[in-house]
Design a protein around this motif. Structure first.
Motif, PDB file in Angstrom:
ATOM      1  N   GLY A 183       0.568  17.436  -6.000  1.00 51.32           N
ATOM      2  CA  GLY A 183       0.197  18.515  -6.174  1.00 51.32           C
ATOM      3  C   GLY A 183       0.044  19.392  -7.597  1.00 51.32           C
ATOM      4  N   ALA A 184       0.213  18.616  -8.456  1.00 52.21           N
ATOM      5  CA  ALA A 184       0.233  18.666 -10.235  1.00 52.21           C
ATOM      6  C   ALA A 184      -1.764  19.205 -10.790  1.00 52.21           C
ATOM      7  N   ASP A 185      -2.576  18.332  -9.642  1.00 56.86           N
ATOM      8  CA  ASP A 185      -4.129  18.435 -10.105  1.00 56.86           C
ATOM      9  C   ASP A 185      -4.420  17.886  -8.728  1.00 56.86           C
ATOM     10  N   ARG A 186      -5.595  18.884  -8.494  1.00 55.04           N
ATOM     11  CA  ARG A 186      -6.298  19.105  -7.130  1.00 55.04           C
ATOM     12  C   ARG A 186      -7.528  17.755  -7.178  1.00 55.04           C
ATOM     13  N   ARG A 187      -7.573  17.418  -8.069  1.00 56.83           N
ATOM     14  CA  ARG A 187      -8.644  16.071  -8.319  1.00 56.83           C
ATOM     15  C   ARG A 187      -7.611  15.015  -7.795  1.00 56.83           C
ATOM     16  N   LEU A 188      -6.653  14.474  -8.322  1.00 54.53           N
ATOM     17  CA  LEU A 188      -5.691  13.745  -8.305  1.00 54.53           C
ATOM     18  C   LEU A 188      -4.848  13.807  -7.103  1.00 54.53           C
ATOM     19  N   ASP A 189      -5.208  14.735  -6.164  1.00 48.66           N
ATOM     20  CA  ASP A 189      -4.820  14.861  -4.279  1.00 48.66           C
ATOM     21  C   ASP A 189      -5.588  14.028  -4.222  1.00 48.66           C
ATOM     22  N   ALA A 190      -6.745  14.841  -4.226  1.00 49.78           N
ATOM     23  CA  ALA A 190      -8.210  14.827  -3.508  1.00 49.78           C
ATOM     24  C   ALA A 190      -8.391  13.326  -3.306  1.00 49.78           C
TER      25      ALA A 190
ATOM     26  N   SER B  54      -2.670   8.981 -12.035  1.00 44.42           N
ATOM     27  CA  SER B  54      -0.870  10.017 -11.336  1.00 44.42           C
ATOM     28  C   SER B  54       0.451   9.482 -12.831  1.00 44.42           C
ATOM     29  N   LEU B  55      -0.126   8.752 -13.526  1.00 43.12           N
ATOM     30  CA  LEU B  55       0.569   8.302 -14.874  1.00 43.12           C
ATOM     31  C   LEU B  55       0.516   9.200 -16.208  1.00 43.12           C
ATOM     32  N   LEU B  56      -0.781   9.373 -16.187  1.00 42.12           N
ATOM     33  CA  LEU B  56      -1.459  10.309 -17.347  1.00 42.12           C
ATOM     34  C   LEU B  56      -1.427  11.556 -16.978  1.00 42.12           C
ATOM     35  N   VAL B  57      -1.430  12.087 -15.759  1.00 47.20           N
ATOM     36  CA  VAL B  57      -0.671  13.960 -15.111  1.00 47.20           C
ATOM     37  C   VAL B  57       0.590  13.235 -15.700  1.00 47.20           C
ATOM     38  N   ARG B  58       1.882  12.879 -14.900  1.00 50.51           N
ATOM     39  CA  ARG B  58       3.130  13.250 -15.047  1.00 50.51           C
ATOM     40  C   ARG B  58       3.674  12.319 -16.953  1.00 50.51           C
ATOM     41  N   HIS B  59       2.796  11.870 -17.615  1.00 52.88           N
ATOM     42  CA  HIS B  59       3.412  11.166 -18.337  1.00 52.88           C
ATOM     43  C   HIS B  59       2.829  11.711 -19.938  1.00 52.88           C
ATOM     44  N   ALA B  60       1.180  12.049 -19.593  1.00 50.90           N
ATOM     45  CA  ALA B  60       1.041  11.994 -21.432  1.00 50.90           C
ATOM     46  C   ALA B  60       0.716  13.984 -21.407  1.00 50.90           C
ATOM     47  N   PRO B  61      -0.022  14.248 -22.527  1.00 52.61           N
ATOM     48  CA  PRO B  61      -0.407  14.984 -22.886  1.00 52.61           C
ATOM     49  C   PRO B  61      -1.562  16.236 -21.763  1.00 52.61           C
ATOM     50  N   ALA B  62      -1.075  17.517 -21.528  1.00 51.87           N
ATOM     51  CA  ALA B  62      -1.635  17.813 -20.761  1.00 51.87           C
ATOM     52  C   ALA B  62      -3.141  17.632 -20.757  1.00 51.87           C
ATOM     53  N   ALA B  63      -3.338  18.223 -21.604  1.00 47.36           N
ATOM     54  CA  ALA B  63      -5.226  17.942 -22.474  1.00 47.36           C
ATOM     55  C   ALA B  63      -5.745  16.837 -21.678  1.00 47.36           C
ATOM     56  N   VAL B  64      -5.067  15.640 -22.099  1.00 50.95           N
ATOM     57  CA  VAL B  64      -5.207  14.217 -22.088  1.00 50.95           C
ATOM     58  C   VAL B  64      -5.590  13.839 -20.182  1.00 50.95           C
TER      59      VAL B  64
ATOM     60  N   ALA C 183       0.524  -1.267  -0.534  1.00 55.76           N
ATOM     61  CA  ALA C 183       0.171   0.135  -0.131  1.00 55.76           C
ATOM     62  C   ALA C 183       0.756   1.375  -0.037  1.00 55.76           C
ATOM     63  N   ASP C 184       1.577   1.240   0.800  1.00 55.18           N
ATOM     64  CA  ASP C 184       3.076   2.249   1.505  1.00 55.18           C
ATOM     65  C   ASP C 184       3.538   2.869  -0.331  1.00 55.18           C
ATOM     66  N   THR C 185       3.817   1.659  -0.702  1.00 54.95           N
ATOM     67  CA  THR C 185       4.587   1.840  -2.281  1.00 54.95           C
ATOM     68  C   THR C 185       3.501   2.070  -3.637  1.00 54.95           C
ATOM     69  N   LEU C 186       2.536   1.728  -3.230  1.00 50.90           N
ATOM     70  CA  LEU C 186       1.289   2.341  -4.560  1.00 50.90           C
ATOM     71  C   LEU C 186       1.085   4.064  -4.250  1.00 50.90           C
ATOM     72  N   LEU C 187       1.055   3.964  -3.368  1.00 50.64           N
ATOM     73  CA  LEU C 187       0.989   5.651  -2.775  1.00 50.64           C
ATOM     74  C   LEU C 187       2.104   6.721  -2.705  1.00 50.64           C
ATOM     75  N   ALA C 188       3.399   5.577  -2.507  1.00 49.86           N
ATOM     76  CA  ALA C 188       4.451   6.735  -2.886  1.00 49.86           C
ATOM     77  C   ALA C 188       4.558   7.090  -4.336  1.00 49.86           C
ATOM     78  N   GLU C 189       4.322   5.727  -5.326  1.00 51.00           N
ATOM     79  CA  GLU C 189       4.070   5.759  -6.783  1.00 51.00           C
ATOM     80  C   GLU C 189       3.327   6.925  -7.240  1.00 51.00           C
ATOM     81  N   ILE C 190       1.877   7.061  -6.581  1.00 56.75           N
ATOM     82  CA  ILE C 190       0.980   8.248  -6.801  1.00 56.75           C
ATOM     83  C   ILE C 190       0.972   9.617  -6.670  1.00 56.75           C
ATOM     84  N   ASP C 191       2.379   9.515  -5.612  1.00 57.19           N
ATOM     85  CA  ASP C 191       2.463  10.663  -4.972  1.00 57.19           C
ATOM     86  C   ASP C 191       3.972  11.328  -5.855  1.00 57.19           C
ATOM     87  N   LEU C 192       3.604  10.805  -6.701  1.00 55.75           N
ATOM     88  CA  LEU C 192       4.991  11.290  -7.554  1.00 55.75           C
ATOM     89  C   LEU C 192       4.170  12.182  -8.395  1.00 55.75           C
TER      90      LEU C 192
END
Ligand SMILES: Cc1cc2nc3c(=O)[nH]c(=O)nc-3n(C[C@H](O)[C@H](O)[C@H](O)COP(=O)(O)OP(=O)(O)OC[C@H]3O[C@@H](n4cnc5c(N)ncnc54)[C@H](O)[C@@H]3O)c2cc1C
Length: 560
Positions: free
Chosen positions: A462-469, A507-517, A450-459
């Motif tokens: 701060g980039a998107d408030r909906r993701l943070d929520a 989280s993966l899309l926020v980090r790696h996909a184009p912003a619109a996606v 669980a901690d590993t998963l959350l750490a991955e998501i937390d990468l």
């Protein structure tokens, strides 16, 4: 004066040419993920695009049609009444298999062992399964058999080189003498598939192995050379390797009773078998059969995610292609705002499915090289994604089919086959509930996951408030599941598995996909009170999104 024949009353107008002769690997979500996940570029890239061209060619589409319209036939006896238990396939099946084996989709990473090998293999499987999904079954099982087989080092030394061979060598002969081998698995019995501990097939020690007597209710690809089988030995449920042909050249006593008449997956043979004192070698510690075969199950689960992501992508590009050409009410279907919303929603689902599938393939690659954190992530995220992505595939294919209107409901479009095949990845290798419950098991048995998963998501924090929520909701949900009593946790297991996958995808899309996606994905999947994303049909995206970049990534170019 020339006159048209009396029965010719019209020209054919506004029909869309089939999506053929394109590069299936022309897929930004895939190729970008490949680089991130460590598959080598260069020759690997070239090979992938060659395979993509072949997968998207009209000639391969014809092979796929033939293999499905001429399903395998069981020949139980020869002309003189001798039992032969052979399955006869259309030549198109063998051609598809030869390509898959030739490109090492069944075992290459076990052979060359270079970093990124499993990722490169996952990409090839993703691309080629879009040509035809049914033959992926023996390919995937062979790939997955190797880690389980390694629990018997002597058998692994003997058979692994042949399982890893790139020669497709069908036909029942002594395994040691063949140019290449395929492996299947037989766990499910009449009285229970999920609850394999209820297996009744008996294993009795005999010579350098055991004799198995009993049955299996589902045994796919029964023409494989070797099978990993579960049976009750004196020590308890154990894993065995059962050859179809014995070292002395005689047929092992594995009788194929009949082939299943299935909804989809029709090119592939799935059988019911009986073992009548069939010979098998033990694999792993006797009594620890589930622990041994689980490694095979884990690898096939990854292929279920990859296969479903591939089906989602194929449905999506087919719909986008069609809607870009077909016209209604004076413009293309794609130009109508509501159709654009549907297509973009499908494209978002596809981006997210491909991205998470490739992230998990990368985790599997690194875990196989001893990376404990990646193994922990995989332990939790894989069952969650197997549940969620496989559940999304039938919904996507149904919606994609409808984008083609009535044509989508007609076999020639290829969409009915895609639709029929779509539910299967969710059924086998742990049906929806069973994989969701496995998420709970991962939480308790692999506490760091669980901690590993959350750490991955937390990468992406701060980039998107909906993701943070969503990450916060997930953090609470994981704690609640951990603290809940058995029944309470089980009741919510699907919700949890969905939330894990959606939050990881976002989280993966926020980090790696184009912003619109990323923006459209978070806006449509994380904004809801449901907390597990959209419950309704596709095409209900929120206002104000920039859809052109989303749709652009789902468009492929067809050779002129
Ligand atoms: C085309 C096809 C090919 C297959 N090929 C193979 C093969 O090659 N080898 C092989 O071994 N098997 C194979 N299977 C079998 C497949 O793995 C099983 O069907 C599957 O594991 C489910 O087992 P079951 O059918 O006995 O269903 P059951 O175990 O009876 O389950 C029925 C339903 O109940 C749910 N359920 C079960 N337990 C629980 C629980 N505790 N809580 C909540 N819900 C629960 C399940 O999720 C499922 O939805 C194949 C199946 C198909 C359809």
């Amino acid at each position: 004066m020339t006159r048209a024949a009396p029965h010719v009353t019209h020209e054919v107008l506004n029909q869309v040419p089939p999506l053929a002769d394109y590069d299936v690997a022309d897929d930004p979500a895939l190729t970008e993920a490949l680089q991130r996940e460590g598959a080598d570029g260069g020759d690997g890239d070239r090979e992938l695009h060659e395979l993509g061209e072949r997968a998207g060619s009209a000639a391969t589409q014809e092979l796929a049609r033939l293999a499905n319209e001429h399903p395998p036939v069981l020949r139980t006896h020869d002309s003189r009444g001798n039992r032969i238990d052979e399955v006869e396939f259309h030549p198109a099946w063998h051609e598809l298999m030869a390509v898959a084996v030739g490109h090492g989709m069944h075992a290459a990473p076990w052979r060359d062992r270079s970093p990124g090998g499993h990722v490169a293999r996952a990409a090839r499987f993703y691309v080629w399964t879009q040509a035809e999904a049914g033959h992926g079954c023996p390919i995937s099982m062979t790939y997955a058999s190797v880690p389980a087989l390694r629990h018997a080092p002597g058998l692994a030394d003997r058979f692994e080189p042949l399982l890893g061979s790139c020669s497709y060598d069908p036909g029942l002969r002594v395994p040691d003498g063949k140019a290449g081998l395929l492996a299947g698995m037989a766990m499910t019995e009449k009285q229970g598939g999920s609850d394999v501990r209820a297996n009744t097939t008996k294993a009795v020690p005999a010579g350098d192995g055991y004799q198995l007597t009993g049955h299996k209710w589902f045994c796919s690809a029964p023409m494989c050379d070797l099978f990993l089988v579960l049976a009750q030995a004196p020590e308890g449920l154990s894993c065995f390797l059962l050859p179809r042909v014995l070292p002395d050249g005689t047929r092992n006593a594995m009788r194929i009773q009949r082939l299943k008449d299935k909804l989809g997956n029709r090119s592939n043979a799935s059988s019911e078998v009986e073992y009548d004192a069939a010979f098998a070698w033990p694999v792993g510690e006797p009594g620890r059969g589930v622990a041994t075969i689980i490694e095979m199950v884990s690898a096939t689960r990854l292929d279920c995610v990859i296969g479903s992501a591939a089906a989602i992508r194929l449905g999506c590009v087919t719909a986008v292609h069609y809607a870009g050409i077909r016209r209604s009410f004076g413009t293309t279907l794609a130009a109508h705002p509501l159709m654009a919303a549907v297509l973009a929603d499908l494209a978002l689902e596809s981006e997210a499915a491909t991205t998470v599938a490739m992230r998990l393939a990368g985790a599997a690659d690194r875990a196989s090289r001893g990376d404990a954190a990646e193994a922990a992530l995989l332990r939790l995220a894989l069952p969650a994604a197997k549940y969620w992505v496989c559940k999304r595939a039938p919904m996507v294919t149904a919606e994609a089919l409808e984008c083609l209107g009535g044509n989508g409901y007609v076999e020639e479009s290829g969409m009915p086959r895609l639709y029929r095949d779509a539910p299967l990845n969710s059924v086998w290798e742990g049906s929806g509930n069973v994989t969701a419950l496995d998420v709970l098991r991962a939480l308790t048995r692999s506490p760091g996951s669980a901690d590993t998963l959350l750490a991955e998501i937390d990468l992406a924090a701060g980039a998107d408030r909906r993701l943070d929520a969503a990450a916060e909701r997930l953090r609470c949900a994981l704690k609640e599941a951990w603290a809940a009593d058995g029944d309470g946790a089980q009741y919510g297991a699907r919700r949890l598995a969905g939330l894990i996958t959606l939050t990881l995808q976002a989280s993966l899309l926020v980090r790696h996909a184009p912003a619109a996606v990323a923006d459209a994905f978070c806006g449509s999947r994380l904004g809801s009170e449901l907390s597990v994303g959209p419950g309704g049909p596709f095409g209900t995206l929120p206002d104000g999104l920039d859809l052109d970049p989303v749709l652009g990534r789902a468009a492929v170019s067809v050779r002129g």
